[in-house]
Design an enzyme around this catalytic site. Structure first.
Site, PDB file in Angstrom:
ATOM      1  N   GLY A  66     -37.805 -35.059  32.402  1.00  0.00           N
ATOM      2  CA  GLY A  66     -38.736 -35.901  33.017  1.00  0.00           C
ATOM      3  C   GLY A  66     -38.933 -37.383  32.374  1.00  0.00           C
ATOM      4  N   ASN A 122     -30.415 -47.905  29.231  1.00  0.00           N
ATOM      5  CA  ASN A 122     -30.379 -47.065  30.322  1.00  0.00           C
ATOM      6  C   ASN A 122     -31.890 -47.351  30.867  1.00  0.00           C
ATOM      7  OD1 ASN A 122     -31.073 -44.504  32.013  1.00  0.00           O
ATOM      8  ND2 ASN A 122     -28.819 -44.553  31.859  1.00  0.00           N
ATOM      9  N   GLY A 125     -22.662 -30.906  31.049  1.00  0.00           N
ATOM     10  CA  GLY A 125     -21.787 -29.972  30.184  1.00  0.00           C
ATOM     11  C   GLY A 125     -20.765 -29.631  30.926  1.00  0.00           C
ATOM     12  N   CYS A 131     -31.368 -39.801  38.489  1.00  0.00           N
ATOM     13  CA  CYS A 131     -31.637 -38.811  37.909  1.00  0.00           C
ATOM     14  C   CYS A 131     -32.587 -37.941  38.604  1.00  0.00           C
ATOM     15  CB  CYS A 131     -32.664 -39.311  36.766  1.00  0.00           C
ATOM     16  SG  CYS A 131     -33.305 -38.070  35.510  1.00  0.00           S
ATOM     17  N   ASN A 168     -31.431 -29.472  32.557  1.00  0.00           N
ATOM     18  CA  ASN A 168     -32.436 -30.250  32.025  1.00  0.00           C
ATOM     19  C   ASN A 168     -33.385 -30.933  33.022  1.00  0.00           C
ATOM     20  OD1 ASN A 168     -32.861 -33.405  31.679  1.00  0.00           O
ATOM     21  ND2 ASN A 168     -30.551 -32.843  31.729  1.00  0.00           N
ATOM     22  N   ALA A 169     -34.722 -30.697  32.607  1.00  0.00           N
ATOM     23  CA  ALA A 169     -35.667 -31.547  33.511  1.00  0.00           C
ATOM     24  C   ALA A 169     -36.839 -32.171  32.330  1.00  0.00           C
ATOM     25  CB  ALA A 169     -36.508 -30.782  34.507  1.00  0.00           C
TER      26      ALA A 169
HETATM   27  C1  LIG Z   1     -31.310 -33.784  27.848  1.00  0.00           C
HETATM   28  C2  LIG Z   1     -30.448 -35.001  28.871  1.00  0.00           C
HETATM   29  C3  LIG Z   1     -31.118 -36.214  29.025  1.00  0.00           C
HETATM   30  C4  LIG Z   1     -30.661 -37.113  29.588  1.00  0.00           C
HETATM   31  N1  LIG Z   1     -31.367 -38.100  30.091  1.00  0.00           N
HETATM   32  C5  LIG Z   1     -30.824 -39.023  30.732  1.00  0.00           C
HETATM   33  C6  LIG Z   1     -31.368 -40.355  31.018  1.00  0.00           C
HETATM   34  O1  LIG Z   1     -32.546 -40.709  30.426  1.00  0.00           O
HETATM   35  N2  LIG Z   1     -30.713 -41.254  32.031  1.00  0.00           N
HETATM   36  C7  LIG Z   1     -29.491 -41.239  32.501  1.00  0.00           C
HETATM   37  O2  LIG Z   1     -28.898 -42.069  33.061  1.00  0.00           O
HETATM   38  N3  LIG Z   1     -28.942 -39.917  32.431  1.00  0.00           N
HETATM   39  C8  LIG Z   1     -29.521 -39.048  31.392  1.00  0.00           C
HETATM   40  N4  LIG Z   1     -28.698 -37.879  31.130  1.00  0.00           N
HETATM   41  C9  LIG Z   1     -27.526 -37.624  31.939  1.00  0.00           C
HETATM   42  C10 LIG Z   1     -26.281 -37.684  30.661  1.00  0.00           C
HETATM   43  O3  LIG Z   1     -26.296 -39.208  30.461  1.00  0.00           O
HETATM   44  C11 LIG Z   1     -24.931 -37.397  31.561  1.00  0.00           C
HETATM   45  O4  LIG Z   1     -24.838 -38.348  32.772  1.00  0.00           O
HETATM   46  C12 LIG Z   1     -24.914 -35.995  32.075  1.00  0.00           C
HETATM   47  O5  LIG Z   1     -25.540 -35.133  31.220  1.00  0.00           O
HETATM   48  C13 LIG Z   1     -23.516 -35.680  32.096  1.00  0.00           C
HETATM   49  O6  LIG Z   1     -22.743 -35.850  30.862  1.00  0.00           O
HETATM   50  P1  LIG Z   1     -22.401 -34.752  29.803  1.00  0.00           P
HETATM   51  O7  LIG Z   1     -21.953 -33.297  30.623  1.00  0.00           O
HETATM   52  O8  LIG Z   1     -21.610 -35.131  28.668  1.00  0.00           O
HETATM   53  O9  LIG Z   1     -23.734 -34.194  29.268  1.00  0.00           O
HETATM   54  C14 LIG Z   1     -29.408 -36.854  30.485  1.00  0.00           C
HETATM   55  C15 LIG Z   1     -28.704 -35.598  30.158  1.00  0.00           C
HETATM   56  C16 LIG Z   1     -29.264 -34.588  29.464  1.00  0.00           C
HETATM   57  C17 LIG Z   1     -28.534 -33.305  29.103  1.00  0.00           C
END
Ligand SMILES: Cc1cc2nc3c(=O)[nH]c(=O)nc-3n(C[C@H](O)[C@H](O)[C@H](O)COP(=O)(O)O)c2cc1C
Ligand SMILES: Cc1cc2nc3c(=O)[nH]c(=O)nc-3n(C[C@H](O)[C@H](O)[C@H](O)COP(=O)(O)OP(=O)(O)OC[C@H]3O[C@@H](n4cnc5c(N)ncnc54)[C@H](O)[C@@H]3O)c2cc1C
Ligand code: FES
Lengths: 258, 313
Positions: free
Chosen positions: B73, B100, B218, B131, B70-71
């Protein structure tokens, strides 16, 4: 809100297309809404695939989709067999607004490819209410026409255009749409490939309100990931809106095309 | 046998170790139709900045094997609008909401921390130093221990609430970054954020994502996250929160055994917004099956054979 699980009752395939009927606890929905659907296959593919509701019956607990194979996820859904489990989250998104259809005249429903199912659902609702409308379906070729049986069952005679002339009028669906607008269609509802929607929006602009159901890649389908946005301009202000939450149906006038 | 599910992270007590991950549950409210937030340990809300951000143009996401890129932004409404419009609706809940936040400069981080620290509905703040989505932001802070030390210290000085620092897997020495954050006053460390990644459409010869590079999340990320949780939790005294590919109870338990005091669930919510329930039930059942009276008793309980020549801890 239904979060599954559902069981496949039937899967009727025709080439790359499949009409999939599932059963489970089904919440009431409106035309234009969709579900995020995945098989019970673990982490790969990981995410659900957005599929429009073709028809449903909460009292019987059934839900139907029309699917076309594009990539891995839709291919796996195409292979589902009766009795298999599926996860479906929905109904999601905002339906086609019906207000403009109250003004009299025949609303025009315009669909192409996998954009046809939500319009079949809308046609079913109009038919049930005894409202007349016109149904236009455009396709590249005859084999890409879909839901003809469903439309026949509703007593709907679609006006068909194919790009190669193999069925109906040769050309694009905008030709009969132009006539429908000239005949006084009070509103246009459309869903289909981006090129088609863009042309429909251009044709309707300044003449008649249009409601377009857009596609976008989706991760969650319920508003939390912000992955599915499209640029829109409302009152001169540009912003990103979520196709899964503010959409999938948008007024043709607000969509900013790539 | 009732298993004690509560865990404590410094001064903060969570009713259980399962939280929602930032960016994957909106501002919490968006999950209401699917999840009773009061049943969770907590929820980390979408990353906030002082100025807010409209985010990147689409396409923003692409699915990969066992994961997604994902990006987004960091699209967000900004700290002020969050406090005025969203926070009041979070006040009635009995769960730990964690804001956050991020910035492009130390000053922006500090201002966001200062504003959010005053919001009563928040139990803690989680600083995103990692990020990879914003060209000029996050990643530069998170890869450099000195920068992390500076920004953590600056935020810590203007806040009273617990400060969590969320680490990037992209640092060449993540343990050094973890130590820098601890030394600067972090109260907990969240491991890990997404991993910078890319995918290409070979037919069109185009990038799958507008930003070209996005963050991988994921199940595909989980082994990296487990390794980092293991390394970091042994190197610091403050609690570690594990995150990366948690979808099932076993995934969560893997993190707890590696040394995490709690876990966050992100991408898995997209496919199944109710998966936190089965994760919780599964953790409880595991504790019963293995004779752990509490989740706390399970944390870090991997049978560790000691140093191995190829394993740099
Ligand atoms: C669509 C999406 C948006 C995210 N937005 C943020 C964010 O705003 N701030 C942040 O610290 N991490 C963000 N993350 C990272 C997640 O909080 C997490 O660290 C990362 O996805 C790994 O965990 P997961 O595999 O359970 O998704 C985002 C992840 C995804 C998939
Ligand atoms: C609101 C909505 C309703 C839809 N209704 C239907 C329907 O009724 N019948 C039908 O056959 N198709 C429908 N689609 C399109 C369908 O969701 C995609 O064809 C499908 O997701 C493709 O997945 P894939 O794994 O086969 O393709 P891949 O290209 O391998 O998919 C990779 C990723 O991109 C996403 N993706 C790719 N193409 C699209 C697309 N056109 N739209 C959305 N996501 C896409 C996938 O979900 C997946 O995350 C709808 C899309 C939306 C947004
Ligand atoms: S698909 Fe996640 S917000 Fe629309």
């Amino acid at each position: 809100m239904g979060v599954g699980p559902y069981t496949v009752r039937s899967n009727v395939r025709r080439g790359p297309y499949a009409t999939i009927t599932v059963e489970g606890r089904v919440e009431p929905s409106k035309p234009g809404q969709f579900y995020m659907v995945r098989g019970d296959w673990g982490a790969d593919p990981l995410l659900g695939r957005p599929l429009s509701i073709l028809s449903d019956d909460p009292s019987q607990g059934v839900l139907r989709f029309l699917l076309k194979i594009f990539g891995e996820g839709s291919r796996r859904l195409h292979e589902l067999e009766p009795g298999q489990k599926v996860h479906a989250l929905g109904p999601l998104g905002r339906p086609f607004p019906r207000g403009a259809a109250e003004r009299g005249g025949k609303p025009a429903l315009v669909g192409g490819g996998v954009g046809v199912p939500p319009l079949v659902y809308l046609a079913e609702a109009f038919a049930r209410e005894g409202r007349s409308f016109s149904f236009l379906q455009g396709a590249r070729t005859k084999d890409d026409l879909v839901c003809l049986e469903e439309l026949a069952a509703l007593g709907v005679q679609p006006e068909v255009t194919t790009e190669d002339g193999s069925e109906g009028e040769r050309g694009l669906v905008t030709a009969p749409l132009k006539r429908a607008i000239e005949m006084g269609a009070p509103v246009v509802y459309a869903c289909g490939p981006e090129g088609m929607l863009k042309a429909v929006a251009a044709l309707c602009r300044g003449r008649v309100p249009s409601y377009l159901s857009l596609e976008a890649r989706m991760a969650c389908g319920y508003g939390v990931c912000l992955g599915c946005v499209v640029p829109v301009v409302r009152d001169g202000v540009r912003s990103y809106e979520r196709v899964c939450q503010e959409g999938p149906v948008f007024e043709g006038e607000v969509v900013e095309w790539p | 046998m009732a298993v004690e599910m509560a865990v404590t992270l410094g001064s903060l007590r969570l009713k259980n170790p399962v939280m929602l991950a930032s960016g994957c549950c909106g501002y919490g409210l968006d999950m209401e139709s699917y999840l009773d937030l009061n049943r969770l340990g907590g929820a980390c809300l979408k990353g906030l900045s002082v100025a807010g951000s409209e985010g990147n143009p689409p396409p923003r996401i692409w699915e990969t094997q066992g994961g997604m890129i994902n990006a987004i932004g960091l699209q967000n409404v900004g700290t002020r609008r969050f406090i005025e419009e969203k926070a009041p609706r979070l006040r009635g809940y009995d769960t730990a909401f964690v804001a956050n936040f991020y910035g492009h400069t130390v000053e922006e981080y500090v201002e966001a921390a200062r504003q959010l620290d005053a919001e009563p509905c928040l139990a803690a703040l989680e600083m995103n130093i990692s990020c990879p989505n914003i060209q000029e932001g996050g990643i530069h802070f998170g890869t450099d221990p000195a920068m992390v030390h500076a920004v953590t210290k600056a935020c810590r000085e203007v806040m009273r609430k617990p400060l969590w620092v969320k680490l990037s897997p992209n640092a060449s020495d993540v343990v050094a970054v973890a130590r820098a954050a601890e030394e600067a006053g972090a109260d907990a460390l969240t491991c890990i954020n997404t991993m910078p990644a890319m995918a290409i459409d070979v037919e069109r010869r185009e990038f799958r994502i507008w930003n070209k590079i996005g963050g991988l999340s994921g199940p595909a990320l989980r082994p990296i996250a487990i390794r980092i949780v293991y390394q970091v939790s042994r190197a610091v005294k403050i609690p570690v929160v594990g995150i990366g590919g948690v979808a099932t109870a076993n995934d969560a338990i893997e993190f707890l055994l590696a040394g995490a005091k709690a876990v966050q669930v992100g991408t898995a919510l997209f496919a199944d917004p109710q998966c936190p329930y089965s994760i919780l039930d599964g953790i409880e059942a595991y504790c019963e099956r293995h004779g752990f009276l509490s989740v706390e008793a399970l944390i870090g309980q991997i049978k560790d054979p000691g140093p191995r020549p190829g394993c740099h801890e």
